[in-house]
Design an enzyme around this catalytic site. Structure first.
Site, PDB file in Angstrom:
ATOM      1  N   PRO A 176      -4.127  12.709  21.016  1.00 32.40           N
ATOM      2  CA  PRO A 176      -4.314  11.719  19.947  1.00 32.40           C
ATOM      3  C   PRO A 176      -5.276  12.217  18.853  1.00 32.40           C
ATOM      4  O   PRO A 176      -5.272  11.680  17.755  1.00 32.40           O
ATOM      5  CB  PRO A 176      -4.922  10.504  20.670  1.00 32.40           C
TER       6      PRO A 176
ATOM      7  N   GLU B 204      -8.275  10.732  30.336  1.00 35.33           N
ATOM      8  CA  GLU B 204      -8.868  10.602  28.993  1.00 35.33           C
ATOM      9  C   GLU B 204      -8.714  11.884  28.179  1.00 35.33           C
ATOM     10  O   GLU B 204      -9.064  11.916  26.995  1.00 35.33           O
ATOM     11  CB  GLU B 204     -10.352  10.224  29.098  1.00 35.33           C
TER      12      GLU B 204
ATOM     13  N   ARG C  69      16.976  21.204  18.807  1.00 32.38           N
ATOM     14  CA  ARG C  69      18.095  20.887  17.912  1.00 32.38           C
ATOM     15  C   ARG C  69      18.110  21.740  16.659  1.00 32.38           C
ATOM     16  O   ARG C  69      19.101  21.752  15.935  1.00 32.38           O
ATOM     17  CB  ARG C  69      18.120  19.391  17.582  1.00 32.38           C
TER      18      ARG C  69
ATOM     19  N   ASP D   1      19.656  17.520   7.794  1.00 33.64           N
ATOM     20  CA  ASP D   1      18.799  16.421   8.214  1.00 33.64           C
ATOM     21  C   ASP D   1      18.055  15.715   7.119  1.00 33.64           C
ATOM     22  O   ASP D   1      17.655  16.301   6.140  1.00 33.64           O
ATOM     23  CB  ASP D   1      17.695  16.967   9.124  1.00 33.64           C
TER      24      ASP D   1
HETATM   25  C1  9D3 Z   1     -10.564   5.403  25.730  1.00 34.55           C
HETATM   26  C2  9D3 Z   1      -9.569   5.923  24.759  1.00 34.55           C
HETATM   27  N1  9D3 Z   1      -8.442   6.528  25.442  1.00 34.55           N
HETATM   28  C3  9D3 Z   1      -7.432   5.541  25.796  1.00 34.55           C
HETATM   29  C4  9D3 Z   1      -7.051   4.588  24.726  1.00 34.55           C
HETATM   30  C5  9D3 Z   1      -7.959   7.593  24.564  1.00 34.55           C
HETATM   31  C6  9D3 Z   1      -6.718   8.222  25.017  1.00 34.55           C
HETATM   32  C7  9D3 Z   1      -6.716   9.243  25.933  1.00 34.55           C
HETATM   33  C8  9D3 Z   1      -5.531   9.842  26.317  1.00 34.55           C
HETATM   34  C9  9D3 Z   1      -5.498   7.810  24.487  1.00 34.55           C
HETATM   35  C10 9D3 Z   1      -4.312   8.416  24.881  1.00 34.55           C
HETATM   36  C11 9D3 Z   1      -4.331   9.433  25.803  1.00 34.55           C
HETATM   37  C12 9D3 Z   1      -3.059  10.097  26.187  1.00 34.55           C
HETATM   38  N2  9D3 Z   1      -2.276  10.443  25.015  1.00 34.55           N
HETATM   39  C13 9D3 Z   1      -1.781  11.673  24.804  1.00 34.55           C
HETATM   40  O1  9D3 Z   1      -1.967  12.536  25.637  1.00 34.55           O
HETATM   41  C14 9D3 Z   1      -1.098  11.966  23.572  1.00 34.55           C
HETATM   42  C15 9D3 Z   1      -0.782  11.153  22.429  1.00 34.55           C
HETATM   43  C16 9D3 Z   1      -1.020   9.769  22.134  1.00 34.55           C
HETATM   44  O2  9D3 Z   1      -1.558   8.975  22.923  1.00 34.55           O
HETATM   45  N3  9D3 Z   1      -0.635   9.305  20.912  1.00 34.55           N
HETATM   46  C17 9D3 Z   1      -0.021  10.088  19.995  1.00 34.55           C
HETATM   47  N4  9D3 Z   1       0.223  11.358  20.225  1.00 34.55           N
HETATM   48  C18 9D3 Z   1      -0.145  11.884  21.431  1.00 34.55           C
HETATM   49  S1  9D3 Z   1       0.064  13.461  21.889  1.00 34.55           S
HETATM   50  C19 9D3 Z   1      -0.653  13.262  23.360  1.00 34.55           C
END
Ligand code: 9D3
Length: 247
Positions: free
Chosen positions: A86, A113, A151, A166
């Site tokens: 994220p 996390e 793709r 595309d």
């Molecule tokens: C306490 C905050 N955490 C939970 C809300 C942060 C958090 C940790 C791990 C939020 C999501 C994740 C797991 N997400 C991914 O591994 C992830 C992801 C995503 O959640 N949103 C957009 N792209 C991606 S790429 C990998």
């Protein structure tokens, strides 16, 4: 192309091969291999996660199993190491095209996390996100990346496909599509599409693509340099839209 994926859930990532374009991954010379960091954990219970220094809820993926897993992969894949998270930059088609031209990639999917920050500093080349919403781990993100790359890969045998036409290939949203019948629930297909004048159809489609991008994703237009003809089609669309608004 070779893609290695580090994941605590190999069967989840491999299930991307079960449907659609990626089913024929071999026809596109795509080789997918998954690696479970649990197999590189040194203690008897094969622990891959631990508490977060500083406290708070949620676990963190340990450095050592991930590092050792990466070293094993690096012995055979010298590609970039991409961490899906994220905190990454927002993924886009330009990046997918760039990756699709590489010989190999290593995708790192996190759980809990996230991973120990020192692994990102020491080993990760790039960090990318799917968007500003929360999913529960990096596996689905890795599957999205694999599908988007697959793709674009040329088919060794078989038909030319539509990837080169595309939406996003030209930086615009797609124009609307219709199929038979020509009336459903009293709503007609735009008449220009039934008249068979291919120049008119092409002009209408470009105009719709420009207009929809202007309506829905104006920030995409800011990144483009429109031709005179395109600007004129967009101006027509906007004029017609404003006229409709007044009615
Ligand atoms: C306490 C905050 N955490 C939970 C809300 C942060 C958090 C940790 C791990 C939020 C999501 C994740 C797991 N997400 C991914 O591994 C992830 C992801 C995503 O959640 N949103 C957009 N792209 C991606 S790429 C990998």
């Amino acid at each position: 192309m070779k893609i290695d994926v580090i994941t605590l859930f190999p069967p989840l990532v491999e299930s991307v091969l079960a449907y659609g374009v990626v089913t024929r991954a071999k026809d596109r010379s795509l080789i997918l291999q998954t690696w479970n960091p649990r197999e590189f954990a040194k203690n008897r219970s094969q622990t891959v996660d631990d508490k977060s220094y500083g406290g708070g809820p949620g676990m963190v993926m340990k450095y050592q199993p991930l590092y050792d897993c990466l070293q094993a992969i690096k012995a055979q894949n010298q590609g970039q190491i991409i961490y899906l998270s994220p905190q990454g930059r927002l993924l886009n088609q330009k990046k997918i095209i760039d990756w699709s031209t590489q010989d190999s990639l290593i995708l790192l999917s996190g759980r809990y996390e996230g991973i120990d920050e020192r692994l990102i500093e020491n080993c990760v080349d790039e960090e990318w996100s799917l968007g500003d919403y929360v999913i529960s781990g990096g596996e689905l993100a890795a599957m999205v990346v694999i599908d988007a790359i697959a793709r674009l890969l040329p088919q060794v045998l078989g038909n030319e496909d539509s990837a080169s036409q595309d939406s996003f290939m030209n930086g615009l949203l797609d124009y609307p599509h219709y199929t038979r019948p020509d009336v459903t629930n009293g709503v007609k297909v735009p008449s220009v599409l039934l008249e068979g004048n291919h120049a008119n159809i092409e002009r209408w489609r470009i105009k719709q693509a420009l207009g929809r991008t202007w309506l829905r994703r104006p920030e995409l237009l800011d990144q483009l340099e429109l031709s005179k003809a395109e600007q004129q089609l967009l101006d027509e669309f906007i004029a017609e839209f404003n006229k409709q608004e007044c009615d």
